[in-house]
Enzyme design. Structure first.
Site, PDB file in Angstrom:
ATOM      1  N   TYR A  84       0.974  -0.863  -0.291  1.00 48.30           N
ATOM      2  CA  TYR A  84       0.102  -0.070   0.079  1.00 48.30           C
ATOM      3  C   TYR A  84       0.874   1.573  -0.157  1.00 48.30           C
ATOM      4  O   TYR A  84       0.731   1.862  -1.063  1.00 48.30           O
ATOM      5  CB  TYR A  84      -1.053   0.238   1.345  1.00 48.30           C
ATOM      6  CG  TYR A  84      -1.645   1.186   1.186  1.00 48.30           C
ATOM      7  CD1 TYR A  84      -2.721   2.002   0.551  1.00 48.30           C
ATOM      8  CD2 TYR A  84      -1.232   2.140   2.401  1.00 48.30           C
ATOM      9  CE1 TYR A  84      -3.424   3.146   1.045  1.00 48.30           C
ATOM     10  CE2 TYR A  84      -1.863   3.847   2.530  1.00 48.30           C
ATOM     11  CZ  TYR A  84      -3.062   3.997   2.083  1.00 48.30           C
ATOM     12  OH  TYR A  84      -3.078   5.370   1.852  1.00 48.30           O
ATOM     13  N   SER A 126      -5.279  14.380   4.843  1.00 43.56           N
ATOM     14  CA  SER A 126      -5.778  13.826   4.417  1.00 43.56           C
ATOM     15  C   SER A 126      -7.990  13.557   4.886  1.00 43.56           C
ATOM     16  O   SER A 126      -7.645  13.415   5.746  1.00 43.56           O
ATOM     17  CB  SER A 126      -5.420  12.370   3.638  1.00 43.56           C
ATOM     18  OG  SER A 126      -6.738  11.114   3.269  1.00 43.56           O
ATOM     19  N   GLN A 129      -7.311  18.361   2.948  1.00 38.12           N
ATOM     20  CA  GLN A 129      -7.317  17.619   1.319  1.00 38.12           C
ATOM     21  C   GLN A 129      -8.639  17.304   1.335  1.00 38.12           C
ATOM     22  O   GLN A 129      -9.036  16.195   2.353  1.00 38.12           O
ATOM     23  CB  GLN A 129      -6.602  16.299   1.195  1.00 38.12           C
ATOM     24  CG  GLN A 129      -6.698  16.157  -0.170  1.00 38.12           C
ATOM     25  CD  GLN A 129      -7.327  14.680   0.069  1.00 38.12           C
ATOM     26  OE1 GLN A 129      -7.316  13.773   1.344  1.00 38.12           O
ATOM     27  NE2 GLN A 129      -8.059  13.714  -0.944  1.00 38.12           N
ATOM     28  N   TYR A 166     -11.624  14.784  -0.635  1.00 41.19           N
ATOM     29  CA  TYR A 166     -12.560  14.135  -1.849  1.00 41.19           C
ATOM     30  C   TYR A 166     -12.941  14.623  -2.574  1.00 41.19           C
ATOM     31  O   TYR A 166     -13.843  14.814  -1.526  1.00 41.19           O
ATOM     32  CB  TYR A 166     -12.059  12.722  -1.853  1.00 41.19           C
ATOM     33  CG  TYR A 166     -10.568  12.082  -1.712  1.00 41.19           C
ATOM     34  CD1 TYR A 166      -9.961  12.478  -2.757  1.00 41.19           C
ATOM     35  CD2 TYR A 166     -10.442  11.224  -0.918  1.00 41.19           C
ATOM     36  CE1 TYR A 166      -8.392  11.758  -3.258  1.00 41.19           C
ATOM     37  CE2 TYR A 166      -8.875  10.917  -0.732  1.00 41.19           C
ATOM     38  CZ  TYR A 166      -8.283  10.765  -2.285  1.00 41.19           C
ATOM     39  OH  TYR A 166      -7.022  10.270  -2.379  1.00 41.19           O
ATOM     40  N   THR A 196      -8.513  17.068  -4.174  1.00 41.66           N
ATOM     41  CA  THR A 196      -7.750  15.869  -4.859  1.00 41.66           C
ATOM     42  C   THR A 196      -8.747  16.105  -6.472  1.00 41.66           C
ATOM     43  O   THR A 196      -9.558  15.018  -5.899  1.00 41.66           O
ATOM     44  CB  THR A 196      -7.466  14.657  -4.138  1.00 41.66           C
ATOM     45  OG1 THR A 196      -6.429  15.368  -2.995  1.00 41.66           O
ATOM     46  CG2 THR A 196      -6.793  13.750  -4.862  1.00 41.66           C
ATOM     47  N   LYS A 229      -5.368  19.448  -6.734  1.00 37.71           N
ATOM     48  CA  LYS A 229      -4.325  18.813  -6.434  1.00 37.71           C
ATOM     49  C   LYS A 229      -4.538  17.569  -7.782  1.00 37.71           C
ATOM     50  O   LYS A 229      -5.588  16.780  -7.583  1.00 37.71           O
ATOM     51  CB  LYS A 229      -3.991  18.193  -4.938  1.00 37.71           C
ATOM     52  CG  LYS A 229      -2.921  16.734  -5.278  1.00 37.71           C
ATOM     53  CD  LYS A 229      -3.152  16.923  -3.540  1.00 37.71           C
ATOM     54  CE  LYS A 229      -2.225  15.569  -3.679  1.00 37.71           C
ATOM     55  NZ  LYS A 229      -2.685  14.394  -3.594  1.00 37.71           N
ATOM     56  N   HIS A 248      -0.919  11.460  -8.385  1.00 35.55           N
ATOM     57  CA  HIS A 248      -0.957  10.613  -7.428  1.00 35.55           C
ATOM     58  C   HIS A 248       0.145   9.713  -6.808  1.00 35.55           C
ATOM     59  O   HIS A 248      -0.047   8.417  -6.862  1.00 35.55           O
ATOM     60  CB  HIS A 248      -2.328  10.012  -7.190  1.00 35.55           C
ATOM     61  CG  HIS A 248      -2.941   9.906  -6.372  1.00 35.55           C
ATOM     62  ND1 HIS A 248      -4.230  11.083  -6.198  1.00 35.55           N
ATOM     63  CD2 HIS A 248      -2.999   9.069  -5.348  1.00 35.55           C
ATOM     64  CE1 HIS A 248      -4.991  10.677  -4.545  1.00 35.55           C
ATOM     65  NE2 HIS A 248      -4.250   9.322  -4.263  1.00 35.55           N
ATOM     66  N   ARG A 278      -0.164   6.485  -8.767  1.00 35.10           N
ATOM     67  CA  ARG A 278      -0.960   5.998  -7.773  1.00 35.10           C
ATOM     68  C   ARG A 278      -2.409   5.539  -8.798  1.00 35.10           C
ATOM     69  O   ARG A 278      -2.919   4.540  -8.507  1.00 35.10           O
ATOM     70  CB  ARG A 278      -1.121   5.889  -6.708  1.00 35.10           C
ATOM     71  CG  ARG A 278      -0.270   5.615  -5.459  1.00 35.10           C
ATOM     72  CD  ARG A 278      -0.664   6.025  -4.882  1.00 35.10           C
ATOM     73  NE  ARG A 278      -1.353   5.968  -3.108  1.00 35.10           N
ATOM     74  CZ  ARG A 278      -0.852   4.743  -2.945  1.00 35.10           C
ATOM     75  NH1 ARG A 278       1.110   4.274  -3.196  1.00 35.10           N
ATOM     76  NH2 ARG A 278      -1.529   4.192  -1.558  1.00 35.10           N
TER      77      ARG A 278
HETATM   78  C1  LIG Z   1       0.147   5.525   0.870  1.00 34.66           C
HETATM   79  C2  LIG Z   1      -0.554   7.115  -0.079  1.00 34.66           C
HETATM   80  C3  LIG Z   1      -1.788   7.639   0.313  1.00 34.66           C
HETATM   81  C4  LIG Z   1      -2.187   8.250  -0.656  1.00 34.66           C
HETATM   82  N1  LIG Z   1      -3.267   8.560  -0.107  1.00 34.66           N
HETATM   83  C5  LIG Z   1      -3.612  10.091  -0.308  1.00 34.66           C
HETATM   84  C6  LIG Z   1      -5.269  10.693  -0.466  1.00 34.66           C
HETATM   85  O1  LIG Z   1      -4.832  10.726   0.435  1.00 34.66           O
HETATM   86  N2  LIG Z   1      -5.221  12.254  -1.012  1.00 34.66           N
HETATM   87  C7  LIG Z   1      -4.388  12.671  -1.298  1.00 34.66           C
HETATM   88  O2  LIG Z   1      -4.956  13.698  -1.880  1.00 34.66           O
HETATM   89  N3  LIG Z   1      -3.440  11.769  -2.345  1.00 34.66           N
HETATM   90  C8  LIG Z   1      -2.897  10.872  -1.490  1.00 34.66           C
HETATM   91  N4  LIG Z   1      -1.870  10.068  -2.032  1.00 34.66           N
HETATM   92  C9  LIG Z   1      -0.918  10.550  -2.873  1.00 34.66           C
HETATM   93  C10 LIG Z   1       0.123  11.928  -2.090  1.00 34.66           C
HETATM   94  O3  LIG Z   1      -0.671  12.914  -2.144  1.00 34.66           O
HETATM   95  C11 LIG Z   1       1.694  12.448  -3.165  1.00 34.66           C
HETATM   96  O4  LIG Z   1       0.647  13.026  -4.038  1.00 34.66           O
HETATM   97  C12 LIG Z   1       2.199  11.406  -3.831  1.00 34.66           C
HETATM   98  O5  LIG Z   1       2.179  10.632  -2.139  1.00 34.66           O
HETATM   99  C13 LIG Z   1       3.906  12.570  -4.323  1.00 34.66           C
HETATM  100  O6  LIG Z   1       4.183  10.803  -4.869  1.00 34.66           O
HETATM  101  P1  LIG Z   1       5.489  10.376  -3.799  1.00 34.66           P
HETATM  102  O7  LIG Z   1       4.748   9.462  -2.770  1.00 34.66           O
HETATM  103  O8  LIG Z   1       6.589  10.405  -4.563  1.00 34.66           O
HETATM  104  O9  LIG Z   1       6.537  11.534  -2.846  1.00 34.66           O
HETATM  105  C14 LIG Z   1      -0.929   9.272  -1.285  1.00 34.66           C
HETATM  106  C15 LIG Z   1       0.264   8.800  -1.750  1.00 34.66           C
HETATM  107  C16 LIG Z   1       0.084   7.478  -1.388  1.00 34.66           C
HETATM  108  C17 LIG Z   1       1.797   7.426  -0.959  1.00 34.66           C
END
Ligand SMILES: Cc1cc2nc3c(=O)[nH]c(=O)nc-3n(C[C@H](O)[C@H](O)[C@H](O)COP(=O)(O)O)c2cc1C
Length: 396
Positions: A35, A117, A138, A140, A166, A263, A288, A291
């Site tokens: 995850y 988040s 943040q 959703y 986001t 975002k 993201h 992801r």
């Molecule tokens: C485990 C995980 C959970 C995340 N959950 C959210 C989230 O709840 N809301 C959101 O806007 N971005 C989420 N993101 C994206 C991050 O805000 C961010 O855009 C991203 O991690 C940046 O890339 P990096 O991990 O290479 O620094 C998540 C990223 C990860 C790794």
């Protein structure tokens, strides 16, 4: 005085983001690691986010007598001591039970901020109650306006000063590694998973004791039950709605008084629309962390065109693949006002809780200051494209 010291534990304090990554991998069950560290499909975009920095080289000026370069920057209306803040990540307490509270407090210690988040493990109120400074929230933008409006009101009441909406999750990305390790709804227990659990008793003990592995804003009342995590993911999926449009974003703009950022923007036309039509104060160039849509642009590839399009009238913020202080400097030189990190601080959190997150920020801060002395650059505000060269043969 002794000329040497002994180090017996291989878990001694890591000295780089990559060192923390390796240590975090040992700490976390496979499912949780999938995850935290995983991405969509074949991980093409996730990998490209990091490697895109290799296409740039930094300019180096000598004999400049610079010893203490300025790292401070105003981001989202807040004066930060360094241009790096902590991106929102869901169910942060899976990495360490202290979760979002530890993350926000570590950010404060380094003179920066975190974005809580919607999918956090601790509520807006719990985090605000344990912090001294304003933080950011943040959102959703799911279809249920009553729920969204309620979260916005709670955030405002608790002093969250900026809202990050986001927009890159109309549907969840295909994270195959999560599914393979049983990180699904419901969680799948395989013999391999059970063996893995036996290898990580510390994590399971913390989970049983603190019961913090649910996205709490989605379930509230039943948050502490044993199936809370699964319930919260189901609730999140119910709330998620793919047909959200610019009108929904406008509704949020109309109902939020403070600065608002969109975002998950990768296209200059979308950035212009967010700023000029909706009145957003800025955008976060983000995919993201690779992801969501695999094979989309690496964020560093998308950044220059967006900075050119709206950088004169809006804040262009950035995340994705930042692992070194020099990565931060490259993003700033290509037009970002500030940079977020996601996974790096989760590695720190997994290994040493609040201390680990603070350590990750310190590592990046020291990296940046050292690099700027070596470059002969006095101030992050001075960074622009004249500080970069494309690496030979990369077509950057
Ligand atoms: C485990 C995980 C959970 C995340 N959950 C959210 C989230 O709840 N809301 C959101 O806007 N971005 C989420 N993101 C994206 C991050 O805000 C961010 O855009 C991203 O991690 C940046 O890339 P990096 O991990 O290479 O620094 C998540 C990223 C990860 C790794």
């Amino acid at each position: 005085m002794a000329n040497f010291t002994f180090q017996l534990s291989r878990d001694a304090r890591p000295i780089s983001v990559e060192g923390y990554r390796r240590a975090a991998r040992r700490r976390l069950p496979e499912m949780v690691w999938a995850y935290v560290d995983g991405g969509a499909d074949g991980l093409v975009t996730m990998t490209a986010n990091c490697s895109a920095f290799d296409r740039w080289r930094l300019r180096q000026r000598c004999l400049t007598a610079i010893t203490t370069p300025k790292l401070g920057r105003v981001v989202a209306g807040t004066a930060l001591e360094m241009p790096v803040a902590l991106a929102p990540t869901g169910i942060t307490a899976m990495s360490h039970w202290s979760g979002d509270v530890a993350v926000a407090r570590a950010a404060e210690r380094l003179g920066t901020r975190s974005v809580l988040s919607t999918g956090s493990s601790y509520t807006l109120e719990e985090v605000a109650g344990r912090c001294r400074q304003n933080h950011w929230f943040q959102l959703y933008p799911f279809g249920d306006k009553a729920k969204v409006g309620d979260l916005m009101k709670r955030a405002e009441r608790q002093g969250y000063s900026a809202l990050f909406v986001t927009v890159d999750v109309p549907v969840r990305g295909n994270r195959e590694r999560e599914r393979e390790t049983g990180m699904a709804v419901p969680v799948v227990l395989t013999p391999r998973g059970m063996l893995d659990a036996a290898r990580h008793p510390r994590w399971w003990w913390a989970w049983l004791r603190h019961k913090r592995v649910a996205a709490i804003h989605y379930i509230e009342a039943s948050a502490s039950g044993p199936s809370a995590g699964v319930e919260s993911v189901r609730a999140q999926e119910r709330y998620m709605q793919g047909d959200l449009s610019w009108d929904d974003l406008r509704w949020m703009r109309d109902h939020w008084r403070g600065p608002l950022y969109v975002k998950g923007v990768l296209d200059p036309d979308d950035a212009a629309r967010a700023v000029d039509e909706i009145g957003a104060d800025g955008v976060v160039v983000s995919n993201h962390g690779g992801r969501q849509l695999d094979r989309t642009l690496a964020t560093l590839e998308a950044l220059p065109a967006i900075a050119d399009r709206v950088g004169d009238r809006a804040e262009v913020l950035f995340d994705g693949g930042v692992r070194r202080g020099t990565d931060v400097l490259i993003a700033l030189a290509l037009g970002a006002r500030g940079v977020f990190i996601g996974r790096p601080y989760l590695y720190g959190l997994a290994v040493r809780g609040e201390e680990g997150v603070a350590d990750i920020l310190s590592i990046l801060k020291d990296d940046m200051a050292r690099a700027m002395v070596l470059m002969g650059c006095p101030d992050v505000a001075a960074l622009d494209r004249s500080w970069l060269f494309p690496a030979p043969g990369t077509g950057a």
